[in-house]
Design an enzyme around this catalytic site. Structure first.
Site, PDB file in Angstrom:
ATOM      1  N   GLU A  11      -4.824   9.026  -2.634  1.00  0.00           N
ATOM      2  CA  GLU A  11      -5.226   7.932  -3.528  1.00  0.00           C
ATOM      3  C   GLU A  11      -6.381   7.134  -2.928  1.00  0.00           C
ATOM      4  O   GLU A  11      -7.203   6.566  -3.647  1.00  0.00           O
ATOM      5  CB  GLU A  11      -4.037   7.003  -3.814  1.00  0.00           C
ATOM      6  N   HIS A  61       8.208  29.739   8.545  1.00  0.00           N
ATOM      7  CA  HIS A  61       8.715  30.909   7.822  1.00  0.00           C
ATOM      8  C   HIS A  61       8.234  30.927   6.380  1.00  0.00           C
ATOM      9  O   HIS A  61       8.813  31.605   5.542  1.00  0.00           O
ATOM     10  CB  HIS A  61      10.243  30.952   7.914  1.00  0.00           C
ATOM     11  N   LYS A  63      -2.253   5.869 -16.441  1.00  0.00           N
ATOM     12  CA  LYS A  63      -1.328   4.816 -16.881  1.00  0.00           C
ATOM     13  C   LYS A  63      -1.703   4.374 -18.299  1.00  0.00           C
ATOM     14  O   LYS A  63      -0.843   4.203 -19.166  1.00  0.00           O
ATOM     15  CB  LYS A  63      -1.413   3.602 -15.945  1.00  0.00           C
TER      16      LYS A  63
HETATM   17  O1  PA5 Z   1      -0.819   2.692  -4.163  1.00  0.00           O
HETATM   18  C1  PA5 Z   1      -0.770   2.171  -5.265  1.00  0.00           C
HETATM   19  O2  PA5 Z   1      -1.422   1.149  -5.541  1.00  0.00           O
HETATM   20  C2  PA5 Z   1       0.111   2.752  -6.353  1.00  0.00           C
HETATM   21  O3  PA5 Z   1       0.769   3.898  -5.925  1.00  0.00           O
HETATM   22  C3  PA5 Z   1       1.163   1.715  -6.769  1.00  0.00           C
HETATM   23  O4  PA5 Z   1       1.938   1.371  -5.668  1.00  0.00           O
HETATM   24  C4  PA5 Z   1       2.050   2.269  -7.894  1.00  0.00           C
HETATM   25  O5  PA5 Z   1       1.269   2.664  -8.978  1.00  0.00           O
HETATM   26  C5  PA5 Z   1       3.053   1.210  -8.342  1.00  0.00           C
HETATM   27  O6  PA5 Z   1       2.408   0.053  -8.769  1.00  0.00           O
HETATM   28  P1  PA5 Z   1       3.172  -1.318  -8.913  1.00  0.00           P
HETATM   29  O7  PA5 Z   1       3.574  -1.783  -7.563  1.00  0.00           O
HETATM   30  O8  PA5 Z   1       2.230  -2.269  -9.578  1.00  0.00           O
HETATM   31  O9  PA5 Z   1       4.375  -1.051  -9.785  1.00  0.00           O
END
Ligand code: PA5
Length: 478
Positions: A304, A333, A447
């Site tokens: 990410e 393995h 999203k």
């Molecule tokens: O790293 C990130 O920003 C995302 O993975 C969020 O943690 C994830 O989308 C969850 O978001 P939120 O904490 O707003 O529910």
């Protein structure tokens, strides 16, 4: 106050061995000292960028200060955890992505591998579950094994707008209400200070929910060392002060702008050089079941943060290497065959543990069968060490780049070091690539499309666009 003695901290130091990345081991397939020297200025600039922007909320770099600025919060968390441990039989985290992967990873790393199955006396804490999906079968399975009346739910969501987490919240809130149970007695929120929807829910209940703040300048995937990870860990009886002390210790080891003196900068430089050579796959392979899930946490952190379309100058770059999780020795393995003989497109990072939490002698027997008899009298620790070393060596002999992060043992202090090392490595790599390490426009797009499909107000235009997209389903469905 310093954590344990200086000697103990030094004995627990996490180190990086990158000999098998270098031409001295790999010949023409390895990195030369000249190549390392050639990126000296770039690496220094990446170091300077991270150092200059540490703690800046507007850049989402608040995570760098978490080891230092949470004394009051830690005291509050420890007090709450004590109450939760006393009052509840089950502790359930509702969250996803950065709000779930850290708590699962720390649980797996530092608690008994069959924690929930232990008798209550040995467990000494509530049973623990992290629900990070909206698979209905999984939710039903959870409800089969917990009693909501004896459960504390920790809803973790910075935005309070994440469909998955809020779906789980709605289901659980409904169950609690139907049972006549008070929501604020059973739910703790971990969320943004002022903007998140969980704050609005709390206001409706007169501010009665216990709340922890996910600091403004800390993004989900860099949040394990704030209340997101600290509260679940404390409920499990994990030494959270040790985790933070470990992170601070690794921070001190990363205080020099030189690759040979800064383990995170060294890892970032190695990843950057190999990325430029076209190595697109970044495998993380811990030789420890306790560390198995650090690979899940790391995959999110890396993917990410570094998978980005444009750089800071607005140029289309489409950068990022694909992180792959693997487990030693299990994957020897399965995947290792590909690592050794497949395309030269991977860098393997091993995580090795010097001393495992327990010893397991191998019994003598089958002396008349040479394939088996030689094992007796050794220990499982010797075997896993030998296999780890042998795999790294075999990869090196096949000209495959690999390096090893060494942990003297797995404890809260070394886990804190390891997390901070990987976070710093990611931050430096992002700076080397000149990208925004802290946004996630791709995830946001997904999203929004989900909102449109489920009829959320304000997303009508997107829904229309998705509905009118030419359907090729019939043509390409078999
Ligand atoms: O790293 C990130 O920003 C995302 O993975 C969020 O943690 C994830 O989308 C969850 O978001 P939120 O904490 O707003 O529910």
């Amino acid at each position: 106050m310093a954590y344990k003695t200086k000697e103990w901290r030094n004995a627990m130091r996490v180190t990086v061995d990158y000999n098998y990345m270098m031409s001295k081991s790999l010949g023409r397939k390895g990195i030369t000292d000249t190549e390392l020297r050639a990126i000296k200025d770039k690496a220094e600039a990446a170091f300077d960028y991270v150092a200059a922007n540490r703690g800046k909320d507007e850049l989402f770099m608040g995570w760098t200060e978490l080891p230092y600025n949470q004394d009051e919060i830690v005291a509050d968390i420890l007090a709450t955890a004590k109450q939760v441990r006393k009052k509840f039989k089950y502790f359930v985290v509702l969250g996803i992505g950065g709000s779930a992967l850290g708590p699962i990873m720390a649980f797996n790393a530092l608690k008994h591998l069959h924690y929930n199955e232990l008798p209550a006396k040995l467990r000494q804490g509530p049973k623990f579950y992290v629900e990070d999906n909206v698979d209905p079968v999984r939710m039903a399975a959870l409800l089969d094994v917990i009693d909501p009346a004896e459960t504390c739910f920790n809803v973790i969501s910075k935005s309070g707008a994440t469909s998955e987490t809020m779906t789980q919240y709605l289901i659980i809130a409904d169950i609690l209400e139907k049972k006549g149970l008070s929501l604020p007695d059973h739910i703790i929120f971990t969320t943004d200070e002022s903007r998140g929807n969980l704050i609005k829910i709390d206001e409706k209940y007169g501010g009665k929910f216990k709340k922890y703040i996910l600091p403004d300048g800390v993004g989900g995937r860099f949040s394990e060392l704030c209340p997101v990870g600290l509260l679940p860990a404390a409920v499990l009886g994990i030494d959270i002060k040790g985790m933070l002390a470990g992170a601070a210790y690794m921070d001190s080891l990363c205080s020099k702008p030189t690759v040979s003196k800064n383990p995170a900068l060294a890892c970032a430089a190695l990843q950057y050089i190999t990325m430029k050579q076209g190595k697109n796959i970044n495998v993380l392979m811990p030789y420890s079941d306790n560390l198995k899930l650090i690979a899940d946490w790391y995959c999110q952190l890396w993917a990410e943060s570094l998978g980005k379309a444009i750089d800071y100058s607005g140029k289309t770059v489409n950068v990022g290497t694909t992180p792959v999780k693997s487990l030693g020795v299990t994957d020897q393995h399965s995947q290792v065959q590909l690592y050794i003989e497949g395309p030269f497109d991977k860098v393997i990072t091993f995580i090795s543990v010097e001393k495992y939490a327990c010893e397991m002698p191998i019994a003598h027997g089958c002396e008349d069968i040479p394939d088996v008899g030689f094992l007796g009298g050794h220990t499982m620790e010797e075997l896993i060490h030998a296999e780890n070393k042998a795999t790294a060596y075999a990869l090196m002999r096949a000209g495959r780049m690999n390096y090893t992060i060494n942990l003297p043992e797995v404890n809260a202090f070394t886990l804190g070091q390891l997390m901070f090392l990987l976070e710093m490595q990611t931050a430096y790599t992002g700076a080397l690539l000149n990208i925004d390490t802290y946004n996630q426009p791709g995830v946001e797009n997904g999203k929004k499309a989900t909102f449109a499909l489920l009829g959320k107000k304000g997303y009508e235009a997107q829904k229309k666009e998705m509905d009118s997209a030419p359907s090729l389903e019939a043509k390409y469905t078999v």
